[in-house]
Scaffold this motif. Structure first.
Motif, PDB file in Angstrom:
ATOM      1  N   PRO A   1       0.746  -1.286  -0.209  1.00 45.56           N
ATOM      2  CA  PRO A   1      -0.225  -0.098   0.047  1.00 45.56           C
ATOM      3  C   PRO A   1       0.291   1.415   0.226  1.00 45.56           C
ATOM      4  CG  PRO A   1      -1.000  -1.510   2.054  1.00 45.56           C
ATOM      5  CD  PRO A   1       0.222  -1.808   1.149  1.00 45.56           C
ATOM      6  N   MET A   2       0.248   2.577  -0.660  1.00 49.28           N
ATOM      7  CA  MET A   2       0.430   3.804  -0.330  1.00 49.28           C
ATOM      8  C   MET A   2       1.042   4.434   0.615  1.00 49.28           C
ATOM      9  SD  MET A   2       2.188   6.015  -2.860  1.00 49.28           S
ATOM     10  CE  MET A   2       2.766   7.920  -2.734  1.00 49.28           C
ATOM     11  N   PRO A   3       2.792   4.531   1.534  1.00 46.00           N
ATOM     12  CA  PRO A   3       3.020   5.057   2.713  1.00 46.00           C
ATOM     13  C   PRO A   3       2.205   6.902   2.696  1.00 46.00           C
ATOM     14  CG  PRO A   3       4.849   4.815   0.739  1.00 46.00           C
ATOM     15  CD  PRO A   3       3.926   4.215   0.404  1.00 46.00           C
ATOM     16  N   GLU A   4       1.797   6.531   4.018  1.00 42.60           N
ATOM     17  CA  GLU A   4       1.846   8.232   4.525  1.00 42.60           C
ATOM     18  C   GLU A   4       2.807   9.296   4.375  1.00 42.60           C
ATOM     19  OE1 GLU A   4      -0.920   8.133   7.324  1.00 42.60           O
ATOM     20  OE2 GLU A   4      -2.808   6.582   5.860  1.00 42.60           O
ATOM     21  N   GLU A   5       3.827   8.525   5.419  1.00 46.16           N
ATOM     22  CA  GLU A   5       5.115   9.026   5.555  1.00 46.16           C
ATOM     23  C   GLU A   5       5.579  10.316   4.565  1.00 46.16           C
ATOM     24  OE1 GLU A   5       4.907  10.704   8.634  1.00 46.16           O
ATOM     25  OE2 GLU A   5       3.382   9.473   9.415  1.00 46.16           O
ATOM     26  N   PRO A   6       6.524  11.437   4.405  1.00 48.31           N
ATOM     27  CA  PRO A   6       6.946  11.404   3.322  1.00 48.31           C
ATOM     28  C   PRO A   6       8.448  10.565   3.227  1.00 48.31           C
ATOM     29  CG  PRO A   6       6.144  13.808   4.768  1.00 48.31           C
ATOM     30  CD  PRO A   6       6.205  12.353   5.186  1.00 48.31           C
ATOM     31  N   SER A   7       8.817  10.400   4.385  1.00 49.56           N
ATOM     32  CA  SER A   7      10.350   9.598   4.739  1.00 49.56           C
ATOM     33  C   SER A   7       9.652   7.969   3.530  1.00 49.56           C
ATOM     34  CB  SER A   7      10.042   9.768   6.372  1.00 49.56           C
ATOM     35  OG  SER A   7       9.789   8.200   6.570  1.00 49.56           O
ATOM     36  N   GLU A   8       8.471   7.413   4.199  1.00 50.00           N
ATOM     37  CA  GLU A   8       8.406   6.056   3.739  1.00 50.00           C
ATOM     38  C   GLU A   8       8.168   6.404   2.461  1.00 50.00           C
ATOM     39  OE1 GLU A   8       5.138   5.033   5.890  1.00 50.00           O
ATOM     40  OE2 GLU A   8       6.468   4.503   7.769  1.00 50.00           O
ATOM     41  N   LYS A   9       8.204   7.233   1.542  1.00 50.39           N
ATOM     42  CA  LYS A   9       7.090   8.188   0.351  1.00 50.39           C
ATOM     43  C   LYS A   9       8.825   8.054  -0.505  1.00 50.39           C
ATOM     44  CE  LYS A   9       2.814   9.999   0.818  1.00 50.39           C
ATOM     45  NZ  LYS A   9       2.250  11.449   0.676  1.00 50.39           N
ATOM     46  N   LEU A  10       9.729   9.044   0.577  1.00 54.75           N
ATOM     47  CA  LEU A  10      11.087   8.298  -0.286  1.00 54.75           C
ATOM     48  C   LEU A  10      11.030   6.946  -0.687  1.00 54.75           C
ATOM     49  CD1 LEU A  10      12.861  10.688  -1.641  1.00 54.75           C
ATOM     50  CD2 LEU A  10      14.147  11.138   1.238  1.00 54.75           C
ATOM     51  N   GLN A  11      11.695   6.265   0.711  1.00 54.48           N
ATOM     52  CA  GLN A  11      11.951   5.046   0.534  1.00 54.48           C
ATOM     53  C   GLN A  11      11.215   4.287  -0.877  1.00 54.48           C
ATOM     54  OE1 GLN A  11      14.563   4.260   1.614  1.00 54.48           O
ATOM     55  NE2 GLN A  11      14.187   2.285   1.590  1.00 54.48           N
ATOM     56  N   MET A  12      10.040   3.806  -0.495  1.00 57.83           N
ATOM     57  CA  MET A  12       9.446   3.588  -2.033  1.00 57.83           C
ATOM     58  C   MET A  12       9.611   3.801  -3.259  1.00 57.83           C
ATOM     59  SD  MET A  12       5.034   3.233  -3.295  1.00 57.83           S
ATOM     60  CE  MET A  12       5.508   2.318  -2.084  1.00 57.83           C
ATOM     61  N   ALA A  13       9.924   5.235  -3.448  1.00 56.65           N
ATOM     62  CA  ALA A  13      11.134   5.985  -4.779  1.00 56.65           C
ATOM     63  C   ALA A  13      12.066   5.278  -5.042  1.00 56.65           C
ATOM     64  CB  ALA A  13       9.935   7.429  -4.743  1.00 56.65           C
ATOM     65  N   TRP A  14      12.645   5.322  -4.062  1.00 57.10           N
ATOM     66  CA  TRP A  14      13.947   5.171  -4.380  1.00 57.10           C
ATOM     67  C   TRP A  14      13.737   3.213  -4.563  1.00 57.10           C
ATOM     68  CZ3 TRP A  14      18.777   6.862  -5.378  1.00 57.10           C
ATOM     69  CH2 TRP A  14      19.963   5.592  -4.881  1.00 57.10           C
ATOM     70  N   SER A  15      13.364   3.269  -3.762  1.00 59.38           N
ATOM     71  CA  SER A  15      13.131   1.507  -3.802  1.00 59.38           C
ATOM     72  C   SER A  15      12.748   0.969  -5.371  1.00 59.38           C
ATOM     73  CB  SER A  15      11.989   0.578  -2.878  1.00 59.38           C
ATOM     74  OG  SER A  15      12.664   0.343  -1.697  1.00 59.38           O
ATOM     75  N   MET A  16      12.139   1.727  -6.504  1.00 60.76           N
ATOM     76  CA  MET A  16      11.813   1.460  -7.451  1.00 60.76           C
ATOM     77  C   MET A  16      12.603   2.194  -8.495  1.00 60.76           C
ATOM     78  SD  MET A  16       7.943   2.881  -7.867  1.00 60.76           S
ATOM     79  CE  MET A  16       7.555   4.325  -6.719  1.00 60.76           C
ATOM     80  N   VAL A  17      13.459   3.135  -8.098  1.00 65.64           N
ATOM     81  CA  VAL A  17      14.043   3.515  -9.305  1.00 65.64           C
ATOM     82  C   VAL A  17      15.863   1.821  -9.085  1.00 65.64           C
ATOM     83  CG1 VAL A  17      16.978   4.929  -8.972  1.00 65.64           C
ATOM     84  CG2 VAL A  17      14.116   6.309  -8.891  1.00 65.64           C
ATOM     85  N   MET A  18      16.032   1.903  -7.491  1.00 60.34           N
ATOM     86  CA  MET A  18      17.115   0.957  -7.666  1.00 60.34           C
ATOM     87  C   MET A  18      17.104  -0.903  -7.806  1.00 60.34           C
ATOM     88  SD  MET A  18      19.463   2.580  -5.848  1.00 60.34           S
ATOM     89  CE  MET A  18      20.407   0.648  -5.906  1.00 60.34           C
ATOM     90  N   GLU A  19      15.603  -0.298  -8.311  1.00 57.59           N
ATOM     91  CA  GLU A  19      14.636  -2.043  -9.166  1.00 57.59           C
ATOM     92  C   GLU A  19      15.050  -1.821 -10.623  1.00 57.59           C
ATOM     93  OE1 GLU A  19      11.138  -4.936  -9.793  1.00 57.59           O
ATOM     94  OE2 GLU A  19      10.542  -2.365  -8.825  1.00 57.59           O
ATOM     95  N   PHE A  20      14.483  -0.941 -10.893  1.00 53.90           N
ATOM     96  CA  PHE A  20      14.968   0.110 -12.438  1.00 53.90           C
ATOM     97  C   PHE A  20      16.438  -0.153 -12.679  1.00 53.90           C
ATOM     98  CE2 PHE A  20      16.647   2.583 -15.427  1.00 53.90           C
ATOM     99  CZ  PHE A  20      15.738   2.665 -16.630  1.00 53.90           C
ATOM    100  N   CYS A  21      16.889   0.127 -12.092  1.00 54.20           N
ATOM    101  CA  CYS A  21      18.648   0.147 -12.853  1.00 54.20           C
ATOM    102  C   CYS A  21      19.327  -1.442 -12.200  1.00 54.20           C
ATOM    103  CB  CYS A  21      20.071   1.043 -11.406  1.00 54.20           C
ATOM    104  SG  CYS A  21      19.600   2.563 -11.496  1.00 54.20           S
ATOM    105  N   SER A  22      19.230  -1.882 -11.717  1.00 52.39           N
ATOM    106  CA  SER A  22      19.220  -3.687 -11.010  1.00 52.39           C
ATOM    107  C   SER A  22      18.443  -4.200 -12.426  1.00 52.39           C
ATOM    108  CB  SER A  22      18.194  -3.865 -10.251  1.00 52.39           C
ATOM    109  OG  SER A  22      18.725  -5.784 -10.238  1.00 52.39           O
ATOM    110  N   ASN A  23      17.890  -3.970 -12.947  1.00 55.20           N
ATOM    111  CA  ASN A  23      16.695  -4.872 -13.521  1.00 55.20           C
ATOM    112  C   ASN A  23      17.503  -4.918 -15.352  1.00 55.20           C
ATOM    113  OD1 ASN A  23      14.649  -6.048 -12.122  1.00 55.20           O
ATOM    114  ND2 ASN A  23      13.212  -5.022 -12.848  1.00 55.20           N
ATOM    115  N   PHE A  24      17.317  -2.986 -15.424  1.00 58.65           N
ATOM    116  CA  PHE A  24      18.570  -2.665 -16.751  1.00 58.65           C
ATOM    117  C   PHE A  24      20.107  -3.823 -16.666  1.00 58.65           C
ATOM    118  CE2 PHE A  24      21.068   0.230 -19.373  1.00 58.65           C
ATOM    119  CZ  PHE A  24      19.973   0.276 -20.407  1.00 58.65           C
ATOM    120  N   LYS A  25      20.943  -2.833 -15.891  1.00 59.68           N
ATOM    121  CA  LYS A  25      22.229  -3.700 -16.037  1.00 59.68           C
ATOM    122  C   LYS A  25      22.085  -6.146 -15.673  1.00 59.68           C
ATOM    123  CE  LYS A  25      23.918  -0.386 -12.192  1.00 59.68           C
ATOM    124  NZ  LYS A  25      24.875  -0.678 -10.988  1.00 59.68           N
ATOM    125  N   SER A  26      20.629  -6.835 -14.992  1.00 57.52           N
ATOM    126  CA  SER A  26      20.190  -7.553 -15.298  1.00 57.52           C
ATOM    127  C   SER A  26      20.182  -7.403 -17.471  1.00 57.52           C
ATOM    128  CB  SER A  26      19.125  -8.482 -14.474  1.00 57.52           C
ATOM    129  OG  SER A  26      19.582  -8.041 -12.826  1.00 57.52           O
TER     130      SER A  26
END
Length: 287
Positions: free
Chosen positions: A109-134
């Motif tokens: 689910p979508m987090p409510e806290e700004p820090s948690e939202k930032l963490q979710m965005a960072w996780s998606m960016v890292m997932e993209f980088c990992s998948n692109f490298k793979s």
């Protein structure tokens, strides 16, 4: 079914046959409703009416009576449910699977806290980088991706195949770099660059003037290949971006803009490097 009527032929299906047949009932009259006759009393009056009627009493219980109609409709409904229930259950299970798969795609689910939202965005960016490298390394990202890779080359293998075709005509055993030169062209080159040199000792400029056009031909295929690789990487990045940022398309588009900026910058660096290597080969002839 009131007094004075005889619907025996209709009930027996002798006039207008129906697949499920007919059932005759005697309902409450308007006067009965005004007198507030209840349903139980009306059913009893109906039973007495058909039991004492000179015509309907001899027809049997399968043709008249509200109870008979109720039982018959219940059996029809039961048959329909029994026939259609497996298909209904199958459709329900398919809908449940679709919803479950969609929820799995959406993730947590979508987090409510700004820090948690930032963490979710960072996780998606890292997932993209990992998948692109793979993808570049030739590793499968998912089972579906693994099946697709079994059909045709992707990622780094596809890029490597592009390199195999570069300068392929120059690697043939029967290729000759002097094939485009004839004696007249060579004599003209010697004459143009003879200067004050002694006859029989051609200047090095003759060789340079003849070989430089051949080296220059190496530049355009290399730059075309660079653009081809860039186009492939751009398509690959777009596909992975749509997968990683499926929950947030607008955010994914902004990320894709930044990705393209970086890729275009690196493409220009690579273009400069390719041109510099070819230029250096031309310059090397003077040393």
């Amino acid at each position: 079914m009131d007094k004075g009527t005889n619907a025996k032929k209709s009930l027996m299906g002798q006039e207008v046959p129906l697949r499920l047949g007919y059932v005759g009932v005697k309902l409450r009259s308007q006067q009965d409703i005004i007198d507030k006759k209840n349903v139980q009393q009306a059913l009893e009056d109906e039973r007495q009416y058909f039991a004492k009627h000179p015509v309907y009493s001899s027809m049997g219980l399968g043709y008249v009576g509200t109870t008979t109609l109720s039982n018959k409709l219940t059996k029809i409904l039961y048959t329909q449910i029994k026939h259609n229930l497996p298909e209904i259950i199958k459709e329900i299970n398919e809908r449940i699977k679709e919803v479950t798969d969609r929820l799995n795609e959406l993730g947590t689910p979508m987090p409510e806290e700004p820090s948690e939202k930032l963490q979710m965005a960072w996780s998606m960016v890292m997932e993209f980088c990992s998948n692109f490298k793979s993808a570049i390394a030739g590793k499968a990202i998912s089972h579906k991706d693994r099946r697709e890779r079994g059909k045709h080359m992707q990622g780094g293998a596809q890029i490597k195949m592009m390199y195999y075709h570069l300068y392929k005509e120059y690697s043939k055993t029967d290729f000759k770099v002097t094939e485009a030169y004839d004696d007249e062209l060579m004599s003209q080159a010697i004459l143009l660059h003879e200067g004050d040199s002694m006859p029989g000792f051609p200047s090095a400029d003759v060789f340079v003037s003849l070989i430089q056009p051949q080296i220059e031909k190496l530049k355009l295929p290399a730059l075309d290949l660079l653009q081809e690789v860039y186009n492939y990487l751009e398509d690959l990045a777009g596909t992975i971006q749509q997968h990683c940022f499926a929950r947030f398309p607008a955010f994914g588009e902004e990320i894709m803009e930044k990705i393209l900026e970086v890729m275009q910058e690196e493409r220009e660096k690579a273009r400069y490097l390719v041109e510099s290597i070819i230029d250096s080969e031309q310059t090397y002839m003077f040393t």
